[in-house]
Motif scaffolding. Structure first.
Motif, PDB file in Angstrom:
ATOM      1  N   UNK A   1       0.825  -1.222   0.000  1.00 59.18           N
ATOM      2  CA  UNK A   1       0.000   0.000   0.000  1.00 59.18           C
ATOM      3  C   UNK A   1       0.855   1.266   0.000  1.00 59.18           C
ATOM      4  N   UNK A   2       2.167   1.129   0.203  1.00 62.64           N
ATOM      5  CA  UNK A   2       3.060   2.283   0.192  1.00 62.64           C
ATOM      6  C   UNK A   2       3.452   2.705  -1.223  1.00 62.64           C
ATOM      7  N   UNK A   3       3.156   1.882  -2.218  1.00 60.64           N
ATOM      8  CA  UNK A   3       3.486   2.230  -3.610  1.00 60.64           C
ATOM      9  C   UNK A   3       2.644   3.420  -4.049  1.00 60.64           C
ATOM     10  N   UNK A   4       3.320   4.474  -4.551  1.00 61.29           N
ATOM     11  CA  UNK A   4       2.646   5.719  -4.906  1.00 61.29           C
ATOM     12  C   UNK A   4       2.224   5.793  -6.372  1.00 61.29           C
ATOM     13  N   UNK A   5       2.547   4.782  -7.152  1.00 60.14           N
ATOM     14  CA  UNK A   5       2.207   4.842  -8.577  1.00 60.14           C
ATOM     15  C   UNK A   5       2.908   5.986  -9.285  1.00 60.14           C
ATOM     16  N   UNK A   6       4.118   6.331  -8.830  1.00 56.23           N
ATOM     17  CA  UNK A   6       4.832   7.493  -9.383  1.00 56.23           C
ATOM     18  C   UNK A   6       5.649   7.154 -10.618  1.00 56.23           C
ATOM     19  N   UNK A   7       5.847   5.870 -10.888  1.00 54.29           N
ATOM     20  CA  UNK A   7       6.591   5.408 -12.067  1.00 54.29           C
ATOM     21  C   UNK A   7       8.088   5.696 -11.990  1.00 54.29           C
ATOM     22  N   UNK A   8       8.612   6.132 -10.852  1.00 48.76           N
ATOM     23  CA  UNK A   8      10.051   6.407 -10.785  1.00 48.76           C
ATOM     24  C   UNK A   8      10.872   5.148 -11.029  1.00 48.76           C
ATOM     25  N   UNK A   9      10.449   4.028 -10.476  1.00 54.18           N
ATOM     26  CA  UNK A   9      11.197   2.781 -10.675  1.00 54.18           C
ATOM     27  C   UNK A   9      11.187   2.369 -12.147  1.00 54.18           C
ATOM     28  N   UNK A  10      10.042   2.524 -12.787  1.00 54.30           N
ATOM     29  CA  UNK A  10       9.914   2.146 -14.201  1.00 54.30           C
ATOM     30  C   UNK A  10      10.710   3.105 -15.072  1.00 54.30           C
ATOM     31  N   UNK A  11      10.628   4.382 -14.777  1.00 55.95           N
ATOM     32  CA  UNK A  11      11.317   5.395 -15.578  1.00 55.95           C
ATOM     33  C   UNK A  11      12.832   5.262 -15.506  1.00 55.95           C
ATOM     34  N   UNK A  12      13.354   4.815 -14.351  1.00 53.97           N
ATOM     35  CA  UNK A  12      14.800   4.708 -14.178  1.00 53.97           C
ATOM     36  C   UNK A  12      15.344   3.310 -14.469  1.00 53.97           C
ATOM     37  N   UNK A  13      14.468   2.382 -14.816  1.00 49.91           N
ATOM     38  CA  UNK A  13      14.904   1.007 -15.075  1.00 49.91           C
ATOM     39  C   UNK A  13      15.894   0.967 -16.244  1.00 49.91           C
ATOM     40  N   UNK A  14      16.998   0.239 -16.071  1.00 51.00           N
ATOM     41  CA  UNK A  14      18.063   0.173 -17.081  1.00 51.00           C
ATOM     42  C   UNK A  14      17.865  -0.970 -18.078  1.00 51.00           C
ATOM     43  N   UNK A  15      16.928  -1.839 -17.803  1.00 54.10           N
ATOM     44  CA  UNK A  15      16.689  -2.979 -18.703  1.00 54.10           C
ATOM     45  C   UNK A  15      15.313  -2.822 -19.346  1.00 54.10           C
ATOM     46  N   UNK A  16      15.288  -2.587 -20.628  1.00 53.95           N
ATOM     47  CA  UNK A  16      14.039  -2.363 -21.353  1.00 53.95           C
ATOM     48  C   UNK A  16      13.066  -3.515 -21.150  1.00 53.95           C
ATOM     49  N   UNK A  17      11.881  -3.192 -20.645  1.00 56.58           N
ATOM     50  CA  UNK A  17      10.844  -4.211 -20.476  1.00 56.58           C
ATOM     51  C   UNK A  17      10.907  -4.968 -19.171  1.00 56.58           C
ATOM     52  N   UNK A  18      11.897  -4.671 -18.315  1.00 58.22           N
ATOM     53  CA  UNK A  18      12.014  -5.409 -17.058  1.00 58.22           C
ATOM     54  C   UNK A  18      10.945  -4.989 -16.061  1.00 58.22           C
ATOM     55  N   UNK A  19      10.564  -3.716 -16.081  1.00 54.98           N
ATOM     56  CA  UNK A  19       9.535  -3.205 -15.192  1.00 54.98           C
ATOM     57  C   UNK A  19       8.420  -2.571 -15.997  1.00 54.98           C
ATOM     58  N   UNK A  20       7.203  -2.751 -15.527  1.00 57.58           N
ATOM     59  CA  UNK A  20       6.066  -2.126 -16.179  1.00 57.58           C
ATOM     60  C   UNK A  20       4.893  -2.036 -15.230  1.00 57.58           C
ATOM     61  N   UNK A  21       3.965  -1.152 -15.545  1.00 57.04           N
ATOM     62  CA  UNK A  21       2.717  -1.057 -14.782  1.00 57.04           C
ATOM     63  C   UNK A  21       1.721  -1.943 -15.521  1.00 57.04           C
ATOM     64  N   UNK A  22       1.449  -3.114 -14.939  1.00 53.36           N
ATOM     65  CA  UNK A  22       0.669  -4.110 -15.656  1.00 53.36           C
ATOM     66  C   UNK A  22      -0.632  -4.450 -14.935  1.00 53.36           C
ATOM     67  N   UNK A  23      -1.605  -4.845 -15.752  1.00 51.70           N
ATOM     68  CA  UNK A  23      -2.891  -5.271 -15.224  1.00 51.70           C
ATOM     69  C   UNK A  23      -2.775  -6.641 -14.580  1.00 51.70           C
ATOM     70  N   UNK A  24      -3.769  -6.980 -13.789  1.00 58.13           N
ATOM     71  CA  UNK A  24      -3.831  -8.306 -13.189  1.00 58.13           C
ATOM     72  C   UNK A  24      -3.736  -9.360 -14.294  1.00 58.13           C
ATOM     73  N   UNK A  25      -2.865 -10.315 -14.081  1.00 54.92           N
ATOM     74  CA  UNK A  25      -2.598 -11.305 -15.121  1.00 54.92           C
ATOM     75  C   UNK A  25      -1.220 -11.132 -15.712  1.00 54.92           C
ATOM     76  N   UNK A  26      -0.642  -9.910 -15.517  1.00 50.81           N
ATOM     77  CA  UNK A  26       0.742  -9.604 -15.852  1.00 50.81           C
ATOM     78  C   UNK A  26       1.041  -9.610 -17.346  1.00 50.81           C
ATOM     79  N   UNK A  27       0.043  -9.684 -18.189  1.00 54.21           N
ATOM     80  CA  UNK A  27       0.303  -9.734 -19.622  1.00 54.21           C
ATOM     81  C   UNK A  27       0.123  -8.389 -20.311  1.00 54.21           C
ATOM     82  N   UNK A  28      -0.779  -7.568 -19.794  1.00 49.66           N
ATOM     83  CA  UNK A  28      -1.092  -6.290 -20.438  1.00 49.66           C
ATOM     84  C   UNK A  28      -0.441  -5.152 -19.662  1.00 49.66           C
ATOM     85  N   UNK A  29       0.463  -4.426 -20.330  1.00 48.76           N
ATOM     86  CA  UNK A  29       1.139  -3.284 -19.717  1.00 48.76           C
ATOM     87  C   UNK A  29       0.393  -1.994 -20.063  1.00 48.76           C
ATOM     88  N   UNK A  30       0.270  -1.122 -19.085  1.00 47.65           N
ATOM     89  CA  UNK A  30      -0.386   0.169 -19.285  1.00 47.65           C
ATOM     90  C   UNK A  30       0.659   1.182 -19.737  1.00 47.65           C
TER      91      UNK A  30
END
Length: 325
Positions: A255-284
């Motif tokens: 519940x502490x996750x702020x949805x700020x995308x900082x982790x995704x924006x700074x990720x060094x490996x393309x596609x390693x992190x994403x904001x995904x829907x339940x099921x983990x297949x669809x990335x927003x």
């Protein structure tokens, strides 16, 4: 839009809302000043948006609505904005805190300034950090118990119709205009602590954030890590303002996750992190996420206007009577 460009967009959205809140504050001050001056200054219409700063009134209004079947007309915008914020959190994590909330904006600016100044941010050691974070949940429990459980519907209805509640917005304004020594000391302390410590007030004391965090655990979208793509560099964990161990998680459920995308924006490996829907297949997509955060919040307020639940039923004559007492 690549996710690395999402942070400038988020910051622009944050400051746009902060400036708009300042505009509302000035307009509301001018509104109150008209009555307190006896009409010697120009009249300024009351901006209903100031009720965003009355979340307790919003929570009370929601309970009264559920009991009576109608939204109380004294501060209807407080109810509408409260529900819009809850909806954003239910669908898109605690993104209200990191995209819209003016307190979150100032807090983030302070700890980023602290990082620039000291080359690091401080974190309470060991078990002290989770113990301090528990403070906001205790405050939330107090408000929920007092309003939702301990206050009878008749007492709640009487309070909502009272003169005190009618000018709750003005009382909020007066609190900041005429700070007591104790209140000023507390605010200065929180500002100073927020320089070395990331989001100190939001992490440790904000009951609103605690409520939104609990609601956000039901969100269908969450930060998701792909093991095969991740290079375990640890950058995602380092940049997280909530100190979440993102690199060690497959899906961030906290519940502490702020949805700020900082982790995704700074990720060094393309596609390693994403904001995904339940099921983990669809990335927003990042831009779509930003549009949804702003759109749902703004759309909620527009729905309130369209349904006639925006402008307060407190008349100008009542404001004149109450503010000149």
């Amino acid at each position: 839009m690549g996710s690395r460009y999402l942070q400038p967009l988020r910051i622009a959205v944050q400051w746009a809302f902060l400036l708009f809140c300042c505009y509302l504050g000035v307009r509301f001050y001018q509104f109150a000043l008209y009555f307190r001056s006896g009409g010697t200054v120009s009249f300024t219409p009351r901006p209903p948006g100031v009720e965003a700063f009355l979340p307790i009134a919003g929570l009370m209004g929601v309970k009264d609505w559920l009991v009576s079947g109608a939204i109380n007309p004294i501060h209807p915008a407080a109810v509408v904005i409260f529900l819009a914020v809850v909806t954003v959190s239910l669908l898109l994590k605690r993104s209200f805190c990191s995209w819209i909330c003016p307190v979150g904006t100032l807090s983030e600016a302070l700890w980023k300034g602290g990082f620039t100044l000291f080359k690091r941010n401080l974190r309470p050691p060991g078990l002290l950090d989770p113990l301090l974070r528990g403070g906001k949940y205790l405050l939330l429990l107090f408000f929920l118990y007092t309003i939702l459980w301990a206050m009878p519907p008749q007492a709640l209805s009487a309070f909502l119709q009272s003169d005190y509640h009618k000018i709750a917005d003005v009382r909020m304004l007066d609190f900041f205009l005429h700070l007591s020594g104790t209140a000023l000391a507390v605010i200065i302390f929180l500002l100073l602590v927020s320089i070395p410590v990331r989001n100190a007030f939001c992490r440790f004391l904000c009951p609103y954030g605690a409520l939104l965090g609990l609601i956000s655990t039901l969100s269908p979208v969450k930060v998701t890590r792909e093991k095969k793509t991740c290079v375990s560099c640890g950058v995602c964990t380092q940049v997280c303002p909530s100190y979440l161990p993102v690199m060690q998680k497959e899906r961030v459920l906290s519940p502490e996750c702020l949805g700020c995308w900082r982790c995704i924006s700074h990720c060094r490996a393309e596609g390693a992190l994403g904001m995904k829907l339940t099921g983990r297949k669809v990335a927003v997509d990042g831009l779509l996420f930003a549009l949804l955060v702003v759109g749902i919040f703004w759309g909620g307020t527009q729905l309130g206007k369209l349904t006639g639940h925006w402008h307060s039923a407190v008349t100008l004559q009542e404001y004149s009577r109450l503010l000149r007492q």
